[in-house]
Design a protein around this motif. Structure first.
Motif, PDB file in Angstrom:
ATOM      1  N   GLY A 924      16.558   5.134 -10.703  1.00 16.45           N
ATOM      2  CA  GLY A 924      17.510   4.041 -10.863  1.00 16.45           C
ATOM      3  C   GLY A 924      17.847   3.307  -9.584  1.00 16.45           C
ATOM      4  N   PHE A 925      17.098   3.535  -8.492  1.00 15.94           N
ATOM      5  CA  PHE A 925      17.355   2.835  -7.228  1.00 15.94           C
ATOM      6  C   PHE A 925      16.474   1.592  -7.149  1.00 15.94           C
ATOM      7  CE2 PHE A 925      18.436   7.267  -5.738  1.00 15.94           C
ATOM      8  CZ  PHE A 925      19.797   7.026  -5.624  1.00 15.94           C
ATOM      9  N   ARG A 926      17.092   0.454  -6.793  1.00 10.99           N
ATOM     10  CA  ARG A 926      16.371  -0.819  -6.692  1.00 10.99           C
ATOM     11  C   ARG A 926      16.392  -1.266  -5.232  1.00 10.99           C
ATOM     12  NH1 ARG A 926      14.437  -0.754 -11.979  1.00 10.99           N
ATOM     13  NH2 ARG A 926      16.102   0.068 -13.288  1.00 10.99           N
ATOM     14  N   CYS A 927      15.287  -1.098  -4.546  1.00 13.43           N
ATOM     15  CA  CYS A 927      15.197  -1.419  -3.117  1.00 13.43           C
ATOM     16  C   CYS A 927      13.861  -2.080  -2.824  1.00 13.43           C
ATOM     17  CB  CYS A 927      15.322  -0.158  -2.257  1.00 13.43           C
ATOM     18  SG  CYS A 927      16.805   0.810  -2.518  1.00 13.43           S
ATOM     19  N   ASN A 928      13.785  -2.677  -1.639  1.00 17.93           N
ATOM     20  CA  ASN A 928      12.518  -3.155  -1.106  1.00 17.93           C
ATOM     21  C   ASN A 928      12.112  -2.223   0.030  1.00 17.93           C
ATOM     22  OD1 ASN A 928      10.278  -4.750  -0.682  1.00 17.93           O
ATOM     23  ND2 ASN A 928      11.351  -6.226   0.596  1.00 17.93           N
ATOM     24  N   LEU A 929      10.847  -1.865   0.076  1.00 15.18           N
ATOM     25  CA  LEU A 929      10.355  -0.873   1.028  1.00 15.18           C
ATOM     26  C   LEU A 929       9.243  -1.487   1.868  1.00 15.18           C
ATOM     27  CD1 LEU A 929      10.003   1.930  -1.661  1.00 15.18           C
ATOM     28  CD2 LEU A 929      11.922   1.654  -0.106  1.00 15.18           C
ATOM     29  N   VAL A 930       9.307  -1.296   3.181  1.00 20.34           N
ATOM     30  CA  VAL A 930       8.320  -1.884   4.085  1.00 20.34           C
ATOM     31  C   VAL A 930       7.946  -0.874   5.173  1.00 20.34           C
ATOM     32  CG1 VAL A 930       7.774  -3.782   5.660  1.00 20.34           C
ATOM     33  CG2 VAL A 930       9.310  -4.184   3.718  1.00 20.34           C
ATOM     34  N   TYR A 931       6.651  -0.576   5.292  1.00 23.38           N
ATOM     35  CA  TYR A 931       6.163   0.151   6.459  1.00 23.38           C
ATOM     36  C   TYR A 931       5.877  -0.865   7.553  1.00 23.38           C
ATOM     37  CZ  TYR A 931       5.586   4.688   4.174  1.00 23.38           C
ATOM     38  OH  TYR A 931       5.817   5.887   3.547  1.00 23.38           O
ATOM     39  N   THR A 932       6.382  -0.601   8.748  1.00 28.42           N
ATOM     40  CA  THR A 932       6.217  -1.504   9.875  1.00 28.42           C
ATOM     41  C   THR A 932       5.871  -0.694  11.121  1.00 28.42           C
ATOM     42  OG1 THR A 932       7.341  -3.211  11.190  1.00 28.42           O
ATOM     43  CG2 THR A 932       8.713  -1.446  10.296  1.00 28.42           C
ATOM     44  N   HIS A 933       5.761  -1.379  12.270  1.00 23.58           N
ATOM     45  CA  HIS A 933       5.450  -0.705  13.531  1.00 23.58           C
ATOM     46  C   HIS A 933       4.181   0.146  13.419  1.00 23.58           C
ATOM     47  CE1 HIS A 933       9.586  -1.903  14.204  1.00 23.58           C
ATOM     48  NE2 HIS A 933       9.497  -1.578  15.475  1.00 23.58           N
ATOM     49  N   SER A 998      -0.194  -1.889   8.915  1.00 21.27           N
ATOM     50  CA  SER A 998       0.336  -0.801   8.076  1.00 21.27           C
ATOM     51  C   SER A 998      -0.207  -0.859   6.661  1.00 21.27           C
ATOM     52  CB  SER A 998       1.870  -0.893   8.028  1.00 21.27           C
ATOM     53  OG  SER A 998       2.442  -0.826   9.319  1.00 21.27           O
ATOM     54  N   GLU A 999      -1.231  -1.700   6.427  1.00 27.45           N
ATOM     55  CA  GLU A 999      -1.690  -1.941   5.062  1.00 27.45           C
ATOM     56  C   GLU A 999      -2.252  -0.698   4.381  1.00 27.45           C
ATOM     57  OE1 GLU A 999      -4.808  -2.879   8.057  1.00 27.45           O
ATOM     58  OE2 GLU A 999      -2.766  -3.602   7.716  1.00 27.45           O
ATOM     59  N   LYS A1000      -2.668   0.307   5.131  1.00 25.07           N
ATOM     60  CA  LYS A1000      -3.227   1.512   4.510  1.00 25.07           C
ATOM     61  C   LYS A1000      -2.180   2.269   3.696  1.00 25.07           C
ATOM     62  CE  LYS A1000      -2.484   4.562   8.511  1.00 25.07           C
ATOM     63  NZ  LYS A1000      -3.145   5.416   9.525  1.00 25.07           N
ATOM     64  N   LEU A1001      -0.907   2.008   3.953  1.00 15.64           N
ATOM     65  CA  LEU A1001       0.165   2.667   3.188  1.00 15.64           C
ATOM     66  C   LEU A1001       0.785   1.734   2.139  1.00 15.64           C
ATOM     67  CD1 LEU A1001       2.052   4.697   5.950  1.00 15.64           C
ATOM     68  CD2 LEU A1001       0.440   5.527   4.228  1.00 15.64           C
ATOM     69  N   LEU A1002       0.041   0.696   1.737  1.00 16.42           N
ATOM     70  CA  LEU A1002       0.588  -0.249   0.764  1.00 16.42           C
ATOM     71  C   LEU A1002       0.356   0.185  -0.670  1.00 16.42           C
ATOM     72  CD1 LEU A1002       1.927  -2.907   0.052  1.00 16.42           C
ATOM     73  CD2 LEU A1002      -0.273  -4.058   0.392  1.00 16.42           C
ATOM     74  N   ARG A1003      -0.909   0.384  -1.047  1.00 16.53           N
ATOM     75  CA  ARG A1003      -1.240   0.697  -2.439  1.00 16.53           C
ATOM     76  C   ARG A1003      -2.270   1.814  -2.494  1.00 16.53           C
ATOM     77  NH1 ARG A1003      -0.910  -5.074  -2.804  1.00 16.53           N
ATOM     78  NH2 ARG A1003      -3.071  -5.269  -2.140  1.00 16.53           N
ATOM     79  N   ASN A1004      -2.275   2.535  -3.627  1.00 18.39           N
ATOM     80  CA  ASN A1004      -3.315   3.543  -3.815  1.00 18.39           C
ATOM     81  C   ASN A1004      -4.540   2.917  -4.472  1.00 18.39           C
ATOM     82  OD1 ASN A1004      -2.912   3.476  -6.671  1.00 18.39           O
ATOM     83  ND2 ASN A1004      -1.194   4.884  -6.457  1.00 18.39           N
ATOM     84  N   GLU A1005      -5.576   3.700  -4.636  1.00 19.72           N
ATOM     85  CA  GLU A1005      -6.855   3.179  -5.105  1.00 19.72           C
ATOM     86  C   GLU A1005      -6.787   2.697  -6.548  1.00 19.72           C
ATOM     87  OE1 GLU A1005      -6.323   6.125  -3.808  1.00 19.72           O
ATOM     88  OE2 GLU A1005      -7.196   5.936  -1.801  1.00 19.72           O
ATOM     89  N   GLU A1006      -5.877   3.235  -7.341  1.00 20.84           N
ATOM     90  CA  GLU A1006      -5.824   2.881  -8.756  1.00 20.84           C
ATOM     91  C   GLU A1006      -4.969   1.644  -9.016  1.00 20.84           C
ATOM     92  OE1 GLU A1006      -4.346   6.300 -10.718  1.00 20.84           O
ATOM     93  OE2 GLU A1006      -6.125   7.529 -10.317  1.00 20.84           O
TER      94      GLU A1006
END
Length: 1043
Positions: A924-933, A998-1006
């Motif tokens: 039930g948590f609504r947030c935006n998540l960003v990997y940076t640096h 940081s794009e490698k931590l964006l989406r999985n293969e599926e």
């Protein structure tokens, strides 16, 4: 071994059909089959061929034949027989093989189909495992939420939690025990409503329903909804936003920017409803909805510009110049739901979502069929991209409108972002004023689609003079006044006096027409009592129809022949949409019954249409008809798989005249519940009930005197009435318009300088455009490199304007302290920057205002921000499987009220953004998540805080069109990098500028692919191939038409 005889027969049929027609490439290399090394080659050829066998795309090439016997027999073998039977057949073929070429081919094909069946079984197993894992994760998420939302104590029940984090007032606005019912008392309000439906061909008149899969019932629904809302008291204007299509493939009316749907009222209480067509994507092509995804941000930006301009114009008309923001933004289907979510965030306006059909439900159904793999489904239907859009819609929506309760429980219940039990628990807590610990769920409401009954003319069924004139013995009687479709139907019947059983649907297997025919054919009493009319779309030649449609119609004809139903069943080839009401009238005049025997019916609009003409109904018990018949009380529900039950229900209604008459009267009496006025009253009541955002308190526009000069100088003569300029400038001189505009700008600039008002040089309202530096320059340790200040300096040098018409904005994942330290060390003049957007878009600071934070922006993005409630949860949820507890820890030094930052250890096992989003939504948590640096930091920010949304906010606040912004990025960046490449703004990609992303931590293969987010060959993107000096940047600007 009987099964093996069938397999052998099918295999022989495949060979007879010929390899040229086979989706499976049969390789005739019998000389090599005995070589063990050839197994690898066979497997490779099998992998190449399996996609051709399994792929059942909706849109086949026109040159291909509709029916492919090879595909049919291969599917029969794969789907109907166990792999052990296939293996035994293969062994038998090997044992009896000879040197004949046909025998070699049979062995080869048998082996490959056997492995295909094994592969299919493995795919089904893997998919079942994934679904099971996902259900377990959802259960864990619900369990975590339930632990926090434990049963209230007696004290909490009476007076609420005194230490609650969320204000009681904010919670109480959304949920109230007494819902206000919309009435004529609200007519003094001036509501502006936005509806969005992107795909398909949308116009008000002569709708081309059924032209393609994108132009169907949804198009008709949104057009009629727009008209009905505009006719409701209190609604001032309704805009239906859709895509503008200027392709020669379609009518030119779809390229018109504006189309009026309803005229303004004479009394001035409404200015009507309009279709607003927003350009997005290829201008010269009509593309299917599956290909629209990369252009969604472009549509968002265009729609935002229209809404802002209209809000100003309406404010001038009715509210003394104060902008009238939309009362609600309503997205229809997944694509429009994503648009509505972004617009809702940019304007702080409540959002409503209607799914129409849902991706997760379709995905699971396709997986169960086993004909397509996950990869094939995703590539064909872009299903994962669609599901993510629906999840985002759930994140943002205040309310989700459904047609039935079944849609809530069995379809929306599949999504990470919605759980019915949790939503009800949260609603109870809000009503009591008790903290929900930062959790949110959208409210689901059932509001059946409305209908226009103004054209319906109900006549007493006893008044059957028209019917007598049609079927009477007097052949010379004038029948020209009768509807032609009546004669077209009645010509099929030997005895047209019998009551008519009417079924009206597409020739789709899901509509279950064949079971209806079997029920009719095998029930002697029903055949003696009634005739059957099947209205199954339009056709010229069954063989030219799609595969599924031709199979349904061919099967229907076979059943008619099998049961010898000639003279008892009508199946006309053509009918017009305008003739459908006459078909209902004919059935009612014969004292007939309407039936919808679909396997599952999401809603059942035809049931309401039939009831409007006085027809009792028999309908499937699966889906929407349950609610419809409960409301109308005009028919019976049946199990669509029970043909005897279908026949008994039809007999009961037709044979019992009192029951038939009672159902007819009930339907006519209760049909108003499905009228458009009733729909609109329910709709507006629910919207008012769940509104908790009011944009006029959080979003303002700089007054016209401070608007950017590019807008103010459109009419130089008007400007002369507002300004008095000292100097040699003369309005009546002989200079051309461009020179006069330039001199006026220079004169105004000199005035500002002479008055010593230095802030004018940086004032946002004086900018014509913005150069936005969004390069994520980090080293392998996640530290900001010297390239960032260097690129800032070079971008500033690249502009040829010396008149301060271009402003500069910095977008970064750094905190304010970090960016200030970096800029001061590298001697970048901070006062030359108009805005610093820090912490991944969660904060905005203005150097020209002494680095004061934009408090309005903070209030703007606080929607559904869980605050401290999510702070400790992130480290646990972000930790990957097998990871250590200290892989991710809070980075307290850079945290703020709108951004929680977490340090990630090098090589740590952390979850990707899409996996982490899933786990947060389940709780039930609504947030935006960003990997940076360079993946060394995770920023958790409010749902609508992002770098892309910050640009939209500045566009509205400063009055600068998004098309006049240029964003400078590297080839890679933070996980929100893709959002910066799309939209109306121009983008310059500086190759080699950013080393670590940081794009490698964006989406999985599926998940969906990058091409589903970013359009190919976008005209708004330019590249700097080598170096990032000012000259290189200036050259790239020129390629984008920016001087």
């Amino acid at each position: 071994m009987a099964g093996n005889e069938w397999i052998n027969g099918y295999l022989e049929a495949i060979l007879d059909a010929g390899s040229s027609r086979n989706g499976l490439r049969v390789v005739e290399d019998g000389d090599e089959k005995s070589n063990s090394k050839n197994n690898g080659s066979r497997r490779r050829r099998f992998v190449e061929g399996k996609v051709r066998i399994g792929r059942l795309e909706e849109k086949e090439k026109e040159k291909e034949e509709v029916f492919n016997p090879t595909k049919y027999f291969v599917e029969e073998v794969v789907n109907s027989f166990d792999e052990s039977d296939l293996h035994r057949t293969w062994i038998k073929v090997i044992a009896t093989r000879n040197s004949r070429d046909r025998s070699n081919r049979l062995e080869n094909m048998c082996w490959r189909i056997w492995h295909l069946a094994r592969k299919k079984k493995q795919i089904a197993w893997d998919d079942a495992q994934r679904l099971t894992k996902r259900r377990l994760e959802r259960e864990q998420g619900r369990h975590d939420a339930a632990d926090d939302l434990s049963e209230l104590s007696e004290g909490e029940k009476e007076k609420g939690d005194p230490n609650q984090i969320e204000p009681v007032k904010e919670q109480m606005t959304r949920i109230n025990s007494d819902m206000h019912i919309w009435s004529d008392d609200d007519k003094s309000r001036h509501l502006y409503i936005i509806l969005i439906s992107i795909h398909g061909l949308v116009r008000g008149e002569n709708m081309e329903l059924g032209r393609d899969s994108d132009t169907g019932g949804q198009v008709k629904y949104v057009v009629e909804l727009a008209r009905a809302l505009a006719n409701t008291k209190g609604v001032y204007r309704v805009d239906l936003l859709t895509r503008q299509i200027t392709s020669t493939e379609v009518d030119s009316s779809y390229g018109e920017p504006i189309e009026m749907l309803s005229c303004p009222s004479d009394g001035g209480g409404s200015c009507g409803a309009y279709i607003i067509r927003i350009p997005c994507g290829p201008r010269d092509r009509y593309i299917p909805k599956e290909s629209l995804w990369p252009y969604i941000p472009e549509f968002v930006d265009g729609a935002l510009g229209h809404i802002v301009n209209m809000a100003r114009a309406l404010g001038e008309q009715v509210d003394a110049g104060k902008p009238i923001w939309p009362y609600v933004i309503h997205g229809h289907y997944a694509d429009a739901g994503e648009v509505a979510a972004h617009l809702s965030g940019a304007l702080n306006v409540p959002m409503v979502l209607t799914g129409h059909s849902l991706g997760r439900n379709k995905f699971e159904q396709l997986l169960k069929q086993g004909r397509l793999s996950r990869e094939d489904i995703n590539s064909t239907y872009k299903i994962m991209r669609r599901i993510e859009a629906e999840e985002l819609g759930l994140d943002a929506a205040e309310m989700v409108v459904t047609s039935t309760r079944q849609e809530i429980e069995e379809q929306w219940g599949l999504y990470d972002g919605f759980d019915l039990k949790l939503e009800r628990k949260l609603r109870v807590r809000r009503r009591r004023g008790v903290s929900c610990f930062g959790r949110n769920m959208p409210r689901m409401v059932v509001i059946p689609p409305g209908m226009d009954f103004s054209y319906v003319k109900i006549q007493d069924s006893e008044g059957d003079s028209d019917l007598k004139s049609l079927i009477g013995s007097d052949k010379t009687q004038n029948k020209r006044h009768l509807p032609p479709i009546w004669s077209e139907i009645m010509r099929f019947f030997t005895n047209p006096h019998k009551p008519m059983i009417l079924a009206l649907s597409r020739p789709d297997p899901k509509k279950n027409v064949t079971t209806l025919l079997k029920a009719f054919g095998e029930c002697r009493q029903l055949r003696e009592l009634a005739n059957l009319t099947l209205i199954l779309g339009n056709r010229d030649d069954i063989e030219e129809m799609s595969n599924s449609s031709s199979v349904v119609l061919t099967t229907a004809l076979k059943f008619i022949d099998k049961y010898d139903l000639y003279g008892q069943v009508a199946y006309p080839k053509h009918h017009k949409q305008s003739e459908v009401p006459e078909i209902y009238r004919l059935a009612a005049k014969t004292k007939g019954v309407f039936i919808n025997p679909a396997l599952v019916e999401p809603f059942g609009l035809t049931l309401i249409e039939a009831a409007a003409y006085g027809l009792p109904v028999v309908a499937t018990k699966n889906g929407g008809p349950v609610d419809i018949i409960k409301a109308l009380n005009n028919g019976l529900l049946v199990d669509p798989h029970d043909q005897k039950g279908i026949a008994d229900a039809l007999l009961k209604l037709l044979a019992d005249k009192n029951l038939w008459l009672e159902c007819r009267k009930n339907g006519l009496k209760n049909i108003h519940r499905f009228s458009w006025p009733e729909h609109c009253r329910n709709y507006l009541s629910h919207v008012e009930h769940c509104r908790n955002r009011h944009p006029n308190t959080h979003l303002g526009i700089i007054p016209s005197i401070e608007e950017p000069m590019s807008d103010s100088l459109r009419d130089l003569e008007d400007l002369s009435l507002k300004f008095s300029v000292d100097g040699d400038f003369k309005l009546n001189g002989e200079l051309d318009a461009a020179t006069r505009q330039k001199e006026l700008i220079e004169a105004l600039t000199r005035m500002a300088s002479s008055n010593g008002n230095s802030s004018v040089s940086y004032h946002s309202g004086r900018r014509q455009g913005l150069f936005v530096i969004a390069a994520d320059c980090y080293d392998s340790n996640g530290d900001c490199t010297e390239r960032l200040p260097a690129i800032i300096k070079n971008v500033m040098k690249s502009t040829s304007s010396g008149l301060n018409l271009i402003g500069f904005v910095l977008l970064t994942g750094l905190s304010l302290q970090e960016i200030l330290e970096k800029l001061r060390c590298c001697q970048v003049n901070l006062e030359e920057i108009d805005a610093l957007v820090c912490n991944s878009g969660s904060e905005i600071y203005y150097p020209w205002r002494d680095l004061i934070a934009d408090l309005e922006y903070e209030a703007h993005v606080e929607y559904r921000w869980p605050g401290e409630n999510v702070r400790s949860v992130v480290t646990r949820l972000a930790q990957g499987e097998g990871g250590a507890e200290d892989d991710i820890v809070e980075y307290a030094g850079v945290c703020s009220t709108r951004c929680y930052s977490y340090g990630v250890k090098p090589g740590a096992k952390t979850r990707r953004i899409d996996d982490l989003h899933q786990r947060m939504r389940m709780r039930g948590f609504r947030c935006n998540l960003v990997y940076t640096h360079a993946t060394s930091r995770l920023n958790v920010v409010p749902l609508f805080a992002s770098r892309a949304q910050a640009l939209r906010y500045l566009s509205v606040r400063w009055g600068i069109d998004l098309s006049k912004m240029v964003v400078f990025v590297g080839e890679k960046g933070d996980t929100d990098y893709e959002d910066l490449l799309v939209g109306l703004h121009k983008t310059i990609i500086l190759r080699g500028l950013v080393e670590y992303g940081s794009e490698k931590l964006l989406r999985n293969e599926e998940s969906f692919k990058r091409e589903d987010m970013i359009p190919q060959d976008s005209p708004n993107i330019a590249f700097v191939e080598e170096g990032y000096e000012a000259l290189n940047i200036s050259a790239a600007l020129l390629t984008l038409g920016i001087k």
